[in-house]
Every structure is written in structure tokens, then in C-alpha cells.
Design an enzyme around this catalytic site. Sequence first.
Site, PDB file in Angstrom:
ATOM      1  N   CYS A  77     -87.819  65.901  92.792  1.00 38.71           N
ATOM      2  CA  CYS A  77     -86.513  65.746  92.819  1.00 38.71           C
ATOM      3  C   CYS A  77     -85.789  67.083  93.151  1.00 38.71           C
ATOM      4  CB  CYS A  77     -85.826  64.839  92.184  1.00 38.71           C
ATOM      5  SG  CYS A  77     -84.381  64.041  92.562  1.00 38.71           S
ATOM      6  N   HIS A 174     -89.315  60.527  91.888  1.00 39.45           N
ATOM      7  CA  HIS A 174     -89.771  60.566  90.623  1.00 39.45           C
ATOM      8  C   HIS A 174     -91.079  59.844  90.078  1.00 39.45           C
ATOM      9  CE1 HIS A 174     -86.079  62.791  88.917  1.00 39.45           C
ATOM     10  NE2 HIS A 174     -85.448  61.968  89.885  1.00 39.45           N
ATOM     11  N   GLU A 176     -92.987  60.269  87.909  1.00 43.63           N
ATOM     12  CA  GLU A 176     -92.986  60.154  86.318  1.00 43.63           C
ATOM     13  C   GLU A 176     -92.339  59.292  85.537  1.00 43.63           C
ATOM     14  OE1 GLU A 176     -91.068  61.947  88.024  1.00 43.63           O
ATOM     15  OE2 GLU A 176     -89.373  62.537  87.200  1.00 43.63           O
TER      16      GLU A 176
END
Length: 192
Positions: A77, A174, A176
Site C-alpha cells: 500500500c 494489505h 498483514e
Amino acid sequence: MKIGVLALQGDFAEHIVMLDRLGVETAEVRLPEHLDDLDGLIIPGGESTTIGKLSVDFGLFEPLRDFGRARAIWGTCAGAIFLSKDARRDQPLLGLMDITVERNAFGRQVDSFEADLDIEPLELATKTDAPYHAVFIRAPIIESVSGEAKVLSVLPDGRIVAAQQGHLLATSFHPELTGDTRFHEYFLSLVK
Ligand code: GLN
């Protein structure tokens, strides 16, 4: 193997959790010397202008550029924006990847969404065939890739959301923030 996560701003802690789950040694990077013994680096999501300005303030801008010429970097991002060579705005960019990005490309109203993506190299590297569930938060689009950069994944409408240039990786989304460690595993396969 030791992987650093740039920890100036943004969601670096979530990347460290994912790497911990994969049993990888990690380090938070805030100063140039923190890069010395790393095999790869993740630049997290957050606010790309802030990450860029803080990199300059902390003397990290040139060291990050040098790092990326030789070692693996993955930008998620805001991190992908920071890796790009053009974001159509005046902000510090590492310019390591031959990609042009459009920040906040999904507009204000629909600034977060999720989508299932087919990412063949990731499925091959992790020996799985389930689609990858991706989370987009005020995400950029990778408008175009040129030179050595290759498209890694697109949305159903064809817009590019992941690109790779050798040992450099950029994702609009994302990984994560999901429970799925496959994208982190894919990055580790580039580090090796
Ligand atoms: N909108 C942010 C930017 O342009 C990126 C958002 C994110 O990293 N989730 O820098």
C-alpha cells in the site's frame, strides 16, 4: 534469514506478527545501521508522504535506495507508493520500481474493500490453489508497469494491484491484515 520492517509510521507491527508466525527473525528499522544485517525489508502501509518525509529526516532515504538495488524489498500500500518511480505528486519516492501509481484510486466513499485474487506465482510458490483474499484500505492502483516490472495480479476489471520487478514487490493491498501468510511466504521465496 533476517527480515526488517520499516518502522517509521504505519502498520509495521502487523507485518512483524506475520513474520513471527513463519518463524523468521525480524528487526524494526528506524536508522540506517538497522539495515546492515538484513536479507530483506518490508515497507508497510500507512501514509506514503509521511513515510517518505520521515525517511529523509532519519537519513534513511539513500540507504533504502541502495538496499533495494541489491536486496529484496516488498512495499504494501503506502510502501508500494514509496517504491514507485511516479505517484503524480511531489513527494519523496525511492523510484526503485518501474511502476506508476495513483494514490487513493478507489475514491473517498469506497475507500476500503476486499477481493479474492488469483495470483499464480504465489500459488505455485506455496503449493496451494485457493484464491488470495486481499484487503484494500484507501489503496493505490498500479496504473502501469514498464521496463523490468511485471504485473503479478489484477482485479476482475483489469486494474493492477500487485507487481514484481525481480527481488522487488509492490502490492496495493494489505496481506498483514489477514490470517493468510502466503504472501509473506512468497516474499521470503524472493529473499532466498
Ligand atoms: N492512502 C495512503 C497513501 O496514499 C495509503 C493507504 C495505506 O497504506 N493503507 O499513502
